[in-house]
Scaffold this active site. Structure first.
Site, PDB file in Angstrom:
ATOM      1  N   ASP A 112       0.851  -1.190   0.000  1.00 23.41           N
ATOM      2  CA  ASP A 112       0.000   0.000   0.000  1.00 23.41           C
ATOM      3  C   ASP A 112       0.884   1.235   0.000  1.00 23.41           C
ATOM      4  OD1 ASP A 112      -1.888   1.987   0.449  1.00 23.41           O
ATOM      5  OD2 ASP A 112      -2.070   1.531   2.588  1.00 23.41           O
TER       6      ASP A 112
ATOM      7  N   ASN B 150      -0.371   4.531  -0.206  1.00 24.02           N
ATOM      8  CA  ASN B 150      -1.014   5.776   0.223  1.00 24.02           C
ATOM      9  C   ASN B 150      -1.695   5.689   1.590  1.00 24.02           C
ATOM     10  OD1 ASN B 150      -3.252   4.241  -0.357  1.00 24.02           O
ATOM     11  ND2 ASN B 150      -3.900   5.445  -2.145  1.00 24.02           N
TER      12      ASN B 150
ATOM     13  N   ASP C  41      -4.201   3.831   2.685  1.00 28.37           N
ATOM     14  CA  ASP C  41      -5.637   3.543   2.807  1.00 28.37           C
ATOM     15  C   ASP C  41      -5.916   2.084   3.181  1.00 28.37           C
ATOM     16  OD1 ASP C  41      -5.086   2.163   0.461  1.00 28.37           O
ATOM     17  OD2 ASP C  41      -6.583   3.207  -0.761  1.00 28.37           O
TER      18      ASP C  41
ATOM     19  N   ASP D  30      -1.791  -1.246  -3.962  1.00 25.85           N
ATOM     20  CA  ASP D  30      -2.108  -0.492  -5.172  1.00 25.85           C
ATOM     21  C   ASP D  30      -0.952  -0.579  -6.162  1.00 25.85           C
ATOM     22  OD1 ASP D  30      -0.182   1.447  -4.117  1.00 25.85           O
ATOM     23  OD2 ASP D  30      -1.819   2.155  -2.846  1.00 25.85           O
TER      24      ASP D  30
ATOM     25  N   ASP E  58      -4.447 -10.165 -16.227  1.00 32.50           N
ATOM     26  CA  ASP E  58      -5.535 -11.130 -16.270  1.00 32.50           C
ATOM     27  C   ASP E  58      -6.503 -10.757 -17.390  1.00 32.50           C
ATOM     28  OD1 ASP E  58      -6.392 -13.462 -14.569  1.00 32.50           O
ATOM     29  OD2 ASP E  58      -5.405 -12.250 -13.045  1.00 32.50           O
TER      30      ASP E  58
ATOM     31  N   ASP F  25      -8.314 -16.096 -17.515  1.00 37.79           N
ATOM     32  CA  ASP F  25      -9.144 -16.621 -16.440  1.00 37.79           C
ATOM     33  C   ASP F  25     -10.188 -17.600 -16.983  1.00 37.79           C
ATOM     34  OD1 ASP F  25      -9.998 -16.331 -13.558  1.00 37.79           O
ATOM     35  OD2 ASP F  25     -11.852 -15.680 -14.530  1.00 37.79           O
TER      36      ASP F  25
ATOM     37  N   HIS G 227      -3.578 -16.935  -5.646  1.00 37.95           N
ATOM     38  CA  HIS G 227      -4.584 -16.168  -4.908  1.00 37.95           C
ATOM     39  C   HIS G 227      -5.857 -16.957  -4.629  1.00 37.95           C
ATOM     40  CE1 HIS G 227      -5.804 -15.899  -9.060  1.00 37.95           C
ATOM     41  NE2 HIS G 227      -6.973 -15.444  -8.696  1.00 37.95           N
ATOM     42  N   ASP G 228      -6.036 -18.090  -5.310  1.00 43.05           N
ATOM     43  CA  ASP G 228      -7.218 -18.923  -5.119  1.00 43.05           C
ATOM     44  C   ASP G 228      -6.955 -20.161  -4.275  1.00 43.05           C
ATOM     45  OD1 ASP G 228      -9.095 -17.405  -6.501  1.00 43.05           O
ATOM     46  OD2 ASP G 228      -8.710 -18.390  -8.421  1.00 43.05           O
TER      47      ASP G 228
END
Length: 536
Positions: free
Chosen positions: A21, A23, A25, A29, A98, A199, A314-315
């Protein structure tokens, strides 16, 4: 096997929302990725695979795209992505995006037009059917919901979705849909990207009929249908032919023989593929089964095609937690890395794998953000199962296992953010982080760098013939790669107890191991060795 740069490549997957990250939040990003490009380059990988950052309502973490030509504000701006592409290229890194074209978001303008009326120009861009006596058109299921059909009040029909109801499937039978996709792909190629991770690409072709199936829970009817190769060959001709773009297809429900149809070099479809005989179908490590899978895929593809090697993304739960051992975290992380980088195929590193990150088990089901987990959990509770039983049965395979933030250092939130992270950081970040790994010459990170260096300097690692020397052994995985008289022997104890072996070679032939000392006839728990010798 014909030689090509992409067969020799190593791919690093960046799940940007959990990477860095920039920034404060709490969400990773694109600028965070740019900040860490030097780190990625230091691994000497070749390709970055960036998960979807297109504009999206974010129901399924970016896999529900509402605009293929813009960037979601959570990720940054188009200028950020352009800078990321250019900065990656400056460091000799290629970047692939992707490609999510089996479905869109229900907020995409295409779907809004399609649902507006049955006479709209885009009325048939999605799959619509009338119900049967007020019920969905068939007994199928989706990946994420009890039914793949959702009733639309405006159009007064059901629309089809292989995943969440907010992800309606495109109708690839419509030529205008296909041309819209090809136009978008060419647009991104012109932007300078180097290829696509496609995908669930073999779901784009649907069954010829939508009749009921005998077993709705066996979802293979959703993909790999007759006619899929005509679509992919058309895509190749329209977009990929004459380019050097790298393509990897996510191909569920496919065995080795069908796999060759997707990646055979003479067929002009894809460079390589992900299959799921391990990641989807094997709960924990079943070594004899794993070896049979490797043998079957190698014999079916070699020398005409190339598969991909991965155990987590990620899955899928982090590989140490699922297929290795958290007790022997460092040893099993190195063993799994050595295995995947020396087996035939293109190795993929999922962010944090290179430091031996582990999965997480949340004790509160509300902590899981994944739409698939939430939907399946709610369905099972509604069916009368106890919450504790459901949670414990789902924890290991929950996709959020692998989505916790990257662990950079011992600072607040593992150095991922100065804000509140969008997902809880694994508490073990104080012990497992990049900063600590960089200072340890025996770390998992140092071991991965050695593996990648070996791949760059030893063609046998990429092009060598593969032969299994102990296929029935329940604990030992012993195989060789052979090229031009050079033999690499890999000896792995995929087990948490020591084992004896007759496959050891003299110490002077040992190239790499995950233990500082070695007994030629005995392997410690999760011990891994790489030997080299020349054929007589």
């Amino acid at each position: 096997m014909n030689r090509a740069w992409w067969k020799e490549a190593v791919v690093y997957q960046v799940y940007w929302r959990s990477f860095k990250d920039s920034n404060g939040d709490g969400m990773g990003d694109l600028r965070g990725v740019i900040e860490k490009l030097d780190y990625i380059a230091s691994l000497d990988v070749d390709i970055i695979w960036l998960n979807p950052c297109y504009t999206s309502p974010d129901v399924d973490n970016g896999y529900d795209i509402s605009d293929y030509y813009s960037i979601m504000p959570k990720a940054g701006t188009m200028s950020d992505l352009e800078e990321l592409i250019a900065s990656a290229h400056e460091r000799g890194l290629k970047l692939i995006l992707d490609l999510v074209v089996n479905h869109t978001s229900d907020q995409h303008t295409w779907f809004k037009e399609s649902r507006s009326s049955r006479t709209n120009e885009k009325a048939d861009w999605y799959i619509w059917r009338d119900g049967v006596k007020g019920t969905p058109p068939n007994n199928w299921r989706s990946y994420f919901a009890p039914s793949p059909w959702t009733w639309d009040e405006t159009r007064e029909q059901y629309y089809f979705h292989s995943f969440a109801s907010e992800q309606p499937d495109l109708n690839w039978e419509h030529p205008a849909v296909r041309q819209a996709v090809y136009t978008m792909m060419r647009w991104w190629a012109d932007k300078g990207i180097d290829g696509f991770r496609m995908d669930v690409i073999n779901l784009i072709k649907k069954r010829a009929t939508y009749d009921d199936v005998a077993d709705p829970l066996e979802l293979s009817y959703l993909g790999n249908q007759p006619g899929i190769h005509e679509f992919l060959q058309e895509m190749h001709q329209e977009v990929l032919a004459g380019t050097d773009l790298f393509t990897v297809g996510e191909i569920p429900f496919v065995g080795p023989e069908d796999g060759l149809l997707y990646v055979g070099e003479e067929r002009n479809e894809l460079r390589t593929l992900f299959h799921f005989e391990v990641a989807d179908d094997m709960e924990t490590m079943d070594l004899p089964r794993f070896k049979q899978i490797q043998k079957r895929w190698y014999e079916a593809l070699y020398p005409s095609g190339v598969a991909s090697q991965f155990l987590n993304n990620h899955d899928h739960t982090r590989q140490v937690t699922r297929f290795g051992s958290e007790r022997y975290r460092v040893e099993s992380a190195k063993l799994l890395g050595l295995m995947l980088h020396t087996l035939p195929g293109i190795p993929y590193i999922y962010q944090g794998e290179e430091i031996g990150m582990t999965g997480i088990r949340f004790s509160d089901p509300e902590s899981y953000q994944d739409v698939a987990f939430r939907n399946q959990y709610a369905e099972r509770i509604a069916a009368g199962e106890s919450p504790g039983t459901v949670l414990s049965s789902m924890q290991l395979r929950a996709r959020d296992n692998s989505r916790t933030p990257m662990q950079w250092n011992t600072d607040q939130s593992a150095g991922f953010t100065i804000g509140t992270p969008w997902m809880a950081v694994n508490p073990n970040y104080r012990d497992i982080n990049v900063e600590a790994a960089e200072q340890d010459p025996h770390s998992v990170l140092a071991f991965y760098r050695q593996l990648i260096d070996l791949r760059k300097t030893h063609p046998v690692m990429v092009y060598g013939v593969y032969r299994d020397l102990a296929i029935q052994d329940p604990y030992l995985y012993v195989y060789e790669r052979v090229l031009d008289g050079v033999v690499w022997r890999i000896v792995l104890n995929v087990h948490d107890e020591p084992v004896t072996t007759t496959f050891g070679l003299p110490e002077e032939q040992l190239i790499l191991t995950n233990y500082e000392t070695a007994d030629i006839n005995r392997l410690a728990p999760y011990e891994a060795r790489l030997y080299q010798y020349e054929m007589p």
